[in-house]
Design an enzyme around this catalytic site. Structure first.
Site, PDB file in Angstrom:
ATOM      1  N   CYS A   1       0.846  -1.198   0.000  1.00 17.95           N
ATOM      2  CA  CYS A   1       0.000   0.000   0.000  1.00 17.95           C
ATOM      3  C   CYS A   1       0.886   1.253   0.000  1.00 17.95           C
ATOM      4  O   CYS A   1       2.024   1.237   0.390  1.00 17.95           O
ATOM      5  CB  CYS A   1      -0.856   0.017   1.259  1.00 17.95           C
ATOM      6  SG  CYS A   1      -1.819  -1.478   1.448  1.00 17.95           S
TER       7      CYS A   1
ATOM      8  N   ARG B   1       3.699   1.226  -7.192  1.00 18.46           N
ATOM      9  CA  ARG B   1       3.699   0.113  -6.239  1.00 18.46           C
ATOM     10  C   ARG B   1       2.529  -0.840  -6.479  1.00 18.46           C
ATOM     11  O   ARG B   1       2.464  -1.917  -5.906  1.00 18.46           O
ATOM     12  CB  ARG B   1       3.628   0.655  -4.805  1.00 18.46           C
ATOM     13  CG  ARG B   1       4.806   1.510  -4.394  1.00 18.46           C
ATOM     14  CD  ARG B   1       4.469   2.397  -3.209  1.00 18.46           C
ATOM     15  NE  ARG B   1       4.220   1.641  -2.019  1.00 18.46           N
ATOM     16  CZ  ARG B   1       5.169   1.372  -1.104  1.00 18.46           C
ATOM     17  NH1 ARG B   1       6.393   1.792  -1.311  1.00 18.46           N
ATOM     18  NH2 ARG B   1       4.896   0.686  -0.009  1.00 18.46           N
TER      19      ARG B   1
ATOM     20  N   TRP C   1      -3.137  -2.035  -1.721  1.00 20.31           N
ATOM     21  CA  TRP C   1      -2.836  -3.288  -2.444  1.00 20.31           C
ATOM     22  C   TRP C   1      -3.456  -4.362  -1.562  1.00 20.31           C
ATOM     23  O   TRP C   1      -2.974  -4.620  -0.443  1.00 20.31           O
ATOM     24  CB  TRP C   1      -1.323  -3.473  -2.580  1.00 20.31           C
ATOM     25  CG  TRP C   1      -0.878  -4.831  -2.986  1.00 20.31           C
ATOM     26  CD1 TRP C   1      -0.532  -5.864  -2.163  1.00 20.31           C
ATOM     27  CD2 TRP C   1      -0.744  -5.353  -4.319  1.00 20.31           C
ATOM     28  NE1 TRP C   1      -0.190  -6.973  -2.885  1.00 20.31           N
ATOM     29  CE2 TRP C   1      -0.299  -6.699  -4.202  1.00 20.31           C
ATOM     30  CE3 TRP C   1      -0.930  -4.828  -5.591  1.00 20.31           C
ATOM     31  CZ2 TRP C   1      -0.056  -7.506  -5.323  1.00 20.31           C
ATOM     32  CZ3 TRP C   1      -0.701  -5.642  -6.700  1.00 20.31           C
ATOM     33  CH2 TRP C   1      -0.267  -6.950  -6.559  1.00 20.31           C
TER      34      TRP C   1
ATOM     35  N   ASN D   1      -0.295   0.136   6.254  1.00 24.13           N
ATOM     36  CA  ASN D   1       0.349  -0.757   5.295  1.00 24.13           C
ATOM     37  C   ASN D   1       0.955  -1.884   6.122  1.00 24.13           C
ATOM     38  O   ASN D   1       1.593  -1.634   7.142  1.00 24.13           O
ATOM     39  CB  ASN D   1       1.447  -0.005   4.529  1.00 24.13           C
ATOM     40  CG  ASN D   1       2.062  -0.859   3.442  1.00 24.13           C
ATOM     41  OD1 ASN D   1       1.506  -1.891   3.079  1.00 24.13           O
ATOM     42  ND2 ASN D   1       3.194  -0.434   2.934  1.00 24.13           N
ATOM     43  N   GLY D   2       0.717  -3.146   5.700  1.00 25.91           N
ATOM     44  CA  GLY D   2       1.276  -4.280   6.459  1.00 25.91           C
ATOM     45  C   GLY D   2       0.208  -5.349   6.638  1.00 25.91           C
ATOM     46  O   GLY D   2      -0.839  -5.331   5.997  1.00 25.91           O
TER      47      GLY D   2
ATOM     48  N   GLU E   1      13.983 -22.765 -13.487  1.00 28.16           N
ATOM     49  CA  GLU E   1      13.651 -21.336 -13.338  1.00 28.16           C
ATOM     50  C   GLU E   1      14.877 -20.498 -13.671  1.00 28.16           C
ATOM     51  O   GLU E   1      14.779 -19.443 -14.290  1.00 28.16           O
ATOM     52  CB  GLU E   1      13.159 -21.068 -11.921  1.00 28.16           C
ATOM     53  CG  GLU E   1      13.194 -19.606 -11.462  1.00 28.16           C
ATOM     54  CD  GLU E   1      12.353 -18.641 -12.300  1.00 28.16           C
ATOM     55  OE1 GLU E   1      11.646 -19.105 -13.215  1.00 28.16           O
ATOM     56  OE2 GLU E   1      12.430 -17.428 -12.050  1.00 28.16           O
TER      57      GLU E   1
ATOM     58  N   LYS F   1      15.012 -17.398 -16.370  1.00 28.81           N
ATOM     59  CA  LYS F   1      15.351 -16.032 -15.951  1.00 28.81           C
ATOM     60  C   LYS F   1      16.474 -15.474 -16.800  1.00 28.81           C
ATOM     61  O   LYS F   1      16.401 -14.350 -17.272  1.00 28.81           O
ATOM     62  CB  LYS F   1      15.758 -16.055 -14.469  1.00 28.81           C
ATOM     63  CG  LYS F   1      15.538 -14.764 -13.741  1.00 28.81           C
ATOM     64  CD  LYS F   1      14.113 -14.272 -13.874  1.00 28.81           C
ATOM     65  CE  LYS F   1      13.122 -15.302 -13.456  1.00 28.81           C
ATOM     66  NZ  LYS F   1      11.762 -15.148 -13.911  1.00 28.81           N
TER      67      LYS F   1
ATOM     68  N   GLU G   1      15.288 -14.726 -20.463  1.00 27.02           N
ATOM     69  CA  GLU G   1      14.280 -13.673 -20.708  1.00 27.02           C
ATOM     70  C   GLU G   1      14.813 -12.278 -20.408  1.00 27.02           C
ATOM     71  O   GLU G   1      14.256 -11.296 -20.879  1.00 27.02           O
ATOM     72  CB  GLU G   1      13.004 -13.936 -19.899  1.00 27.02           C
ATOM     73  CG  GLU G   1      13.104 -13.759 -18.418  1.00 27.02           C
ATOM     74  CD  GLU G   1      11.722 -13.820 -17.754  1.00 27.02           C
ATOM     75  OE1 GLU G   1      10.723 -13.396 -18.353  1.00 27.02           O
ATOM     76  OE2 GLU G   1      11.668 -14.320 -16.620  1.00 27.02           O
TER      77      GLU G   1
ATOM     78  N   HIS H   1      22.767 -38.249 -23.417  1.00 23.13           N
ATOM     79  CA  HIS H   1      21.695 -38.599 -24.377  1.00 23.13           C
ATOM     80  C   HIS H   1      21.472 -37.466 -25.376  1.00 23.13           C
ATOM     81  O   HIS H   1      20.468 -37.446 -26.065  1.00 23.13           O
ATOM     82  CB  HIS H   1      20.413 -38.923 -23.608  1.00 23.13           C
ATOM     83  CG  HIS H   1      20.589 -40.055 -22.655  1.00 23.13           C
ATOM     84  ND1 HIS H   1      20.635 -41.375 -23.048  1.00 23.13           N
ATOM     85  CD2 HIS H   1      20.831 -40.057 -21.313  1.00 23.13           C
ATOM     86  CE1 HIS H   1      20.819 -42.144 -22.000  1.00 23.13           C
ATOM     87  NE2 HIS H   1      20.956 -41.376 -20.928  1.00 23.13           N
TER      88      HIS H   1
ATOM     89  N   LYS I   1       4.215  -8.259 -18.462  1.00 22.89           N
ATOM     90  CA  LYS I   1       4.186  -8.746 -17.078  1.00 22.89           C
ATOM     91  C   LYS I   1       3.058  -9.755 -16.883  1.00 22.89           C
ATOM     92  O   LYS I   1       3.189 -10.700 -16.141  1.00 22.89           O
ATOM     93  CB  LYS I   1       4.016  -7.569 -16.102  1.00 22.89           C
ATOM     94  CG  LYS I   1       4.072  -7.961 -14.630  1.00 22.89           C
ATOM     95  CD  LYS I   1       5.363  -8.655 -14.270  1.00 22.89           C
ATOM     96  CE  LYS I   1       5.394  -9.185 -12.862  1.00 22.89           C
ATOM     97  NZ  LYS I   1       6.562 -10.051 -12.596  1.00 22.89           N
TER      98      LYS I   1
HETATM   99  C1  AGP Z   1       8.595 -14.940 -15.526  1.00 21.17           C
HETATM  100  O1  AGP Z   1       9.718 -14.156 -15.196  1.00 21.17           O
HETATM  101  C2  AGP Z   1       7.809 -14.348 -16.676  1.00 21.17           C
HETATM  102  N1  AGP Z   1       7.419 -13.016 -16.411  1.00 21.17           N
HETATM  103  C3  AGP Z   1       6.637 -15.234 -17.078  1.00 21.17           C
HETATM  104  O2  AGP Z   1       7.142 -16.495 -17.379  1.00 21.17           O
HETATM  105  C4  AGP Z   1       5.552 -15.416 -15.997  1.00 21.17           C
HETATM  106  O3  AGP Z   1       6.058 -16.177 -14.933  1.00 21.17           O
HETATM  107  C5  AGP Z   1       4.368 -16.157 -16.625  1.00 21.17           C
HETATM  108  O4  AGP Z   1       3.849 -15.344 -17.653  1.00 21.17           O
HETATM  109  C6  AGP Z   1       3.258 -16.507 -15.624  1.00 21.17           C
HETATM  110  O5  AGP Z   1       2.728 -15.321 -15.099  1.00 21.17           O
HETATM  111  P1  AGP Z   1       1.740 -15.434 -13.817  1.00 21.17           P
HETATM  112  O6  AGP Z   1       2.557 -16.012 -12.725  1.00 21.17           O
HETATM  113  O7  AGP Z   1       1.312 -14.029 -13.560  1.00 21.17           O
HETATM  114  O8  AGP Z   1       0.598 -16.332 -14.190  1.00 21.17           O
END
Ligand code: AGP
Length: 611
Positions: free
Chosen positions: A2, A27, A74, A100-101, A484, A488, A491, A507, A606
């Site tokens: 928040c 935020r 938030w 906030n919290g 993961e 990371k 991307e 393999h 995002k």
């Molecule tokens: C991860 O860094 C990416 N931004 C992307 O893979 C993301 O995790 C994926 O689009 C899923 O998003 P969500 O967790 O909001 O469903």
């Protein structure tokens, strides 16, 4: 998280408060409101939606006031709505509170206050603070009432309060949630973050835990919870507004990586008691349903999917029932086979990913209950799942998910431990031991941050800056965790990177290993360490430039690698929370060295709200 703003001065308060709230919009929030003193009375104007909706409400009023509080919410407890928006007031309407919290014991406090006749108008945890203050205000002024109220609170808070009988002061208090005071001549400011006050002053106090402050037009008086005076050093802000939004970090990605310890603590709050007992009432599954589970589906996309891959290993180890982990866009078209007693765990930071929503609906159409692990309260998945475990990582601005991932892992661990305990796979004492270990994770993540310079230096190596391909290797849980890392790196740095199960090298993938190629070898699972060491030697023999992630006690593996990053030791179940941190940092610094965009990588969004 928040946004909180307070102003007391000689100018019209509302324009300043609204402008300051807009500087906290980055935020993330879902409702907004203000509390002002108008003709001697507290007036609260608030609404769901964005600040412009609040401005529309205010435009029909001609409010003249030189003191007030503003808030952008938030949602954590209670969906986004006008009723749940802050500020909140007591029954009398004399006291207004913005917070906030997370108040962990709000339910018991709410019941206690309702039994005393207090009438609640929201679902929020915050509102209990207003009624607690009212309960204590009978004994004196707002400062003593707030001090008494705070003694009853468990959890985190940044509070700004006002009392219509005390029109010359704002009261502030903080614990585990940031709050700053902006100082200027004839006016003073309160804010949850520095960007809000920058246009008005660069002189700030950063409050510390348990500080309570009286803010007047002339200045601020600080004391601790016991009432003893405290003093804080004035801090001159040198950042510009954009830097200030990032808390002084150059990018949101690094800021959010450094928020991981807090996000872990917040995700565990209210769910793990001080004596390490689980409290997962929010999982609306009966013990009978949990005992009868015979199959679990974990469904997600991207990073959330990779959290699910770790989750599969954890659930199968602890529960000994089959777990299928699916990419949502595949799940929804593969005509999945559900058993009588299946459960679908849906993981999503945004709660709005189109494929994940569709996959959840596919499972629910099949008669399978959906348990959502979601960061965005009030999102589609939050509203449609049968029950929800919020991750409480706070808004994640960078497209690359980092703190949400580690919070998703925490949520998966808590669910798995709860199920294992209900199904008799683990005793209450065994779960307590594991939870005690989990509680060390935040400080262990922080210890990896203490080695950040070494990791940043790695990113300057030519083998990394010039590479076209980057491999991640692991076995077992380390392999699940490496997935993961590969996502990371690719991307954000745009380097082609992939994770390979180390036992699979011969393999095929081994054909790609060439001299100087960077390989991140994750080697913290004890029982597989010997085999992993053989695989490390295989790629070393082809000239790979190996970075070994090893336990602090492992002095053997480092002899086989070019670089070693040591990882603090925790129960092996929880090591994926720690082994991802060096990769996050390396990705950040390597991408920065390569001049990449970082927070907004090309082609990506995002939240992928389309198929
Ligand atoms: C991860 O860094 C990416 N931004 C992307 O893979 C993301 O995790 C994926 O689009 C899923 O998003 P969500 O967790 O909001 O469903």
């Amino acid at each position: 998280m928040c946004g909180i703003v307070g102003y007391i001065g000689e100018k019209q308060a509302l324009p300043i408060i609204i402008d300051a709230l807009k500087r906290l919009e980055y935020r993330g929030y879902d409702s907004a409101g203000v509390a002002v003193l108008v003709d001697g009375s507290v007036e609260i104007i608030k609404t769901a939606g964005k600040i412009r909706a609040l401005e529309e409400l205010l435009s029909s009023r001609s409010i003249s006031t030189t003191m007030g509080v503003g808030h952008t919410r938030w949602a954590t407890h209670g969906e986004p709505s006008t009723a749940n928006a802050h500020p909140h007031c007591d029954c009398s309407g004399r006291v207004a509170i913005a917070h906030n919290g997370i108040i962990e014991n709000y339910l018991s406090l709410r019941e206690e206050l309702q039994a005393k006749g207090h009438r609640f108008t929201s679902e929020t945890d915050t509102e209990v603070i207003a009624h607690l203050v009212e309960e204590n205000l009978r004994d004196g002024n707002l400062e003593s009432a707030l001090r008494s109220a705070i003694r009853r609170l468990q959890g985190s808070y940044a509070i700004v309060a006002m009392n219509q009988e005390e029109p010359e002061r704002l009261l502030v208090a903080r614990k585990d949630s940031p709050l700053v005071i902006g100082l200027s001549e004839g006016a003073n400011f309160v804010a949850s973050d520095i960007p809000a006050v920058l246009p008005y002053t660069r002189r700030v106090y950063i409050l510390e835990d348990e500080d309570i402050g009286i803010v007047t037009r002339e200045g601020i008086t600080l004391s601790n919870e016991g009432g003893d005076p405290v003093s804080r050093e004035e801090f001159a802000v040198t950042w510009d507004a954009e830097e200030a939004e990032k808390g002084g970090y150059e990018h949101f990605m690094l800021k959010e990586i450094h928020e991981i310890p807090r996000a872990i603590r917040d995700t565990m709050r209210t769910r793990v008691t001080d004596d390490n007992r689980l409290n997962l009432e929010e999982i609306k599954l009966s013990e009978e349903e949990i005992r009868s589970l015979d199959r679990i589906f974990i469904i997600a996309c991207g990073t959330a999917y990779y959290a699910g891959c770790v989750g599969k290993s954890i659930f199968e180890r602890l529960l000994r029932i089959p777990v299928e982990v699916d990419i949502a866009s595949e799940f929804r078209y593969r005509n999945p086979i559900f058993s009588e007693n299946s459960l679908a765990i849906i993981i999503s930071q945004s709660g709005e990913t189109a494929d994940t929503i569709a996959a959840m609906r596919e499972a629910r159409r099949g008669g399978v209950k959906a348990l959502g692990i979601v960061n965005a309260i009030g999102s589609s998945i939050y509203r449609e799942a049968d029950c929800i475990i919020p991750t409480w990582a706070g808004p994640e601005i960078c497209v690359a998910s980092t703190k949400a991932y580690t919070s998703q892992l925490i949520a998966l661990y808590l669910i798995a431990l709860h199920f294992a305990q209900v199904r008799g796979r683990l005793s209450v004492e065994e779960v307590a031991c594991l939870l005690a270990e989990m509680k060390h994770l935040p400080e262990q993540v922080q210890r990896i941050f203490d080695r950040e310079d070494k990791i940043a230096a790695l990113a300057e190596q030519e083998e990394l800056k010039q590479c076209r391909d980057f491999f991640f290797l692991g076995r077992g849980l380390d392999y699940s965790a490496s997935l993961e890392g590969a996502l990371k790196l690719k991307e954000i740095s745009y380097i082609h990177s992939e994770a390979a199960a180390a036992g699979e090298l011969k393999h095929g993938p081994l054909a790609l290993i060439t001299k100087g190629m960077p390989v991140m070898a994750i080697c913290v699972q004890q029982e597989l360490r010997g085999k992993m060491l053989s695989n490390i030697k295989e790629v070393a023999a082809r000239g790979a430039h190996i970075i070994g992630l090893v336990k602090e006690s492992d002095s053997e593996t480092e002899k086989a690698v070019a670089e070693v990053i040591r990882i603090p030791e925790n129960d092996e179940l929880f090591m994926p929370v720690l082994t991802i941190i060096p990769t996050y940092l390396l990705t950040y610094y390597l991408s920065k060295a390569l001049g990449r965009e970082i927070d907004q990588p090309r082609n990506l969004a995002k939240s992928v709200t389309v198929e």
